[in-house]
Design a protein around this motif. Structure first.
Motif, PDB file in Angstrom:
ATOM      1  N   GLU A  65     -21.840 -69.423  18.992  1.00 56.64           N
ATOM      2  CA  GLU A  65     -20.813 -70.041  19.123  1.00 56.64           C
ATOM      3  C   GLU A  65     -19.110 -69.926  18.731  1.00 56.64           C
ATOM      4  O   GLU A  65     -18.344 -70.123  20.060  1.00 56.64           O
ATOM      5  N   LEU A  66     -19.223 -69.250  18.174  1.00 54.45           N
ATOM      6  CA  LEU A  66     -17.181 -68.295  17.469  1.00 54.45           C
ATOM      7  C   LEU A  66     -17.538 -66.500  18.276  1.00 54.45           C
ATOM      8  O   LEU A  66     -16.272 -66.419  18.376  1.00 54.45           O
ATOM      9  N   ASN A  67     -18.569 -66.538  18.740  1.00 57.55           N
ATOM     10  CA  ASN A  67     -18.693 -64.859  19.630  1.00 57.55           C
ATOM     11  C   ASN A  67     -18.348 -64.205  18.441  1.00 57.55           C
ATOM     12  O   ASN A  67     -17.895 -62.794  19.046  1.00 57.55           O
ATOM     13  N   ILE A  68     -18.886 -64.264  17.060  1.00 58.75           N
ATOM     14  CA  ILE A  68     -19.160 -62.776  16.488  1.00 58.75           C
ATOM     15  C   ILE A  68     -20.992 -62.629  16.392  1.00 58.75           C
ATOM     16  O   ILE A  68     -20.854 -61.812  15.414  1.00 58.75           O
ATOM     17  N   TYR A  69     -21.628 -63.726  16.504  1.00 57.42           N
ATOM     18  CA  TYR A  69     -22.550 -63.057  16.575  1.00 57.42           C
ATOM     19  C   TYR A  69     -23.450 -61.274  16.155  1.00 57.42           C
ATOM     20  O   TYR A  69     -23.729 -61.107  15.353  1.00 57.42           O
ATOM     21  N   GLU A  70     -23.029 -60.573  17.551  1.00 54.05           N
ATOM     22  CA  GLU A  70     -22.948 -60.001  17.371  1.00 54.05           C
ATOM     23  C   GLU A  70     -22.418 -58.830  16.409  1.00 54.05           C
ATOM     24  O   GLU A  70     -22.863 -56.955  15.992  1.00 54.05           O
ATOM     25  N   ASN A  71     -21.028 -59.092  15.679  1.00 54.05           N
ATOM     26  CA  ASN A  71     -20.773 -58.131  14.860  1.00 54.05           C
ATOM     27  C   ASN A  71     -20.336 -59.135  13.681  1.00 54.05           C
ATOM     28  O   ASN A  71     -20.058 -59.323  12.544  1.00 54.05           O
ATOM     29  N   SER A  72     -22.179 -59.553  13.073  1.00 55.16           N
ATOM     30  CA  SER A  72     -22.273 -60.716  11.876  1.00 55.16           C
ATOM     31  C   SER A  72     -23.180 -60.220  11.460  1.00 55.16           C
ATOM     32  O   SER A  72     -24.373 -59.555  12.074  1.00 55.16           O
ATOM     33  N   LYS A  73     -23.196 -60.455  10.366  1.00 54.19           N
ATOM     34  CA  LYS A  73     -24.497 -60.004   9.650  1.00 54.19           C
ATOM     35  C   LYS A  73     -24.358 -61.150   8.155  1.00 54.19           C
ATOM     36  O   LYS A  73     -23.653 -61.259   7.775  1.00 54.19           O
ATOM     37  N   ILE A  74     -25.584 -61.230   8.018  1.00 51.80           N
ATOM     38  CA  ILE A  74     -26.349 -62.065   7.063  1.00 51.80           C
ATOM     39  C   ILE A  74     -27.252 -61.601   5.762  1.00 51.80           C
ATOM     40  O   ILE A  74     -27.508 -61.277   6.293  1.00 51.80           O
ATOM     41  N   GLU A  75     -26.730 -62.362   4.552  1.00 48.67           N
ATOM     42  CA  GLU A  75     -27.471 -61.074   3.605  1.00 48.67           C
ATOM     43  C   GLU A  75     -27.562 -62.814   3.111  1.00 48.67           C
ATOM     44  O   GLU A  75     -27.281 -62.995   2.697  1.00 48.67           O
TER      45      GLU A  75
END
Length: 98
Positions: free
Chosen positions: A66-76
């Motif tokens: 929704e924030l349009n950052i999924y492709e540039n995100s990493k969940i640790e």
């Protein structure tokens, strides 16, 4: 540009199905930072055996989309540290009678 506070506000919409409160207020989000154009979200589950980890991570993914950052995100996922009731926000602690 998305700010850390924007991410935290969006993650307040993610509810822990077991406890019924958002993951930010429960202290399950340890850290949010941006490194080299990648947003890193550090998630601390209430228990390493929590049956809802995948459901919570799916919700987090949706909010990052929704924030349009999924492709540039990493969940640790932090399995080294232990979550405790002390991590819960004062407002939720009061509601829970802690």
């Amino acid at each position: 540009m998305v700010k850390v506070e924007d991410i935290l506000n969006k993650l307040r919409e993610v509810t822990d199905p077991e406890l019924g409160y958002d993951v930010v207020s429960l202290g399950e989000i340890e850290d949010v930072k941006k490194e080299n154009e990648v947003y890193i979200i550090k998630f601390l589950p209430t228990s390493p055996l929590c049956p809802f980890i995948s459901a919570i991570l799916e919700q987090i993914d949706e909010k990052l989309k929704e924030l349009n950052i999924y492709e540039n995100s990493k969940i640790e996922i932090d399995f080294e540290n232990k979550w405790s009731l002390d991590r819960i926000s004062p407002e939720v602690r009061k509601q829970l009678g802690i």
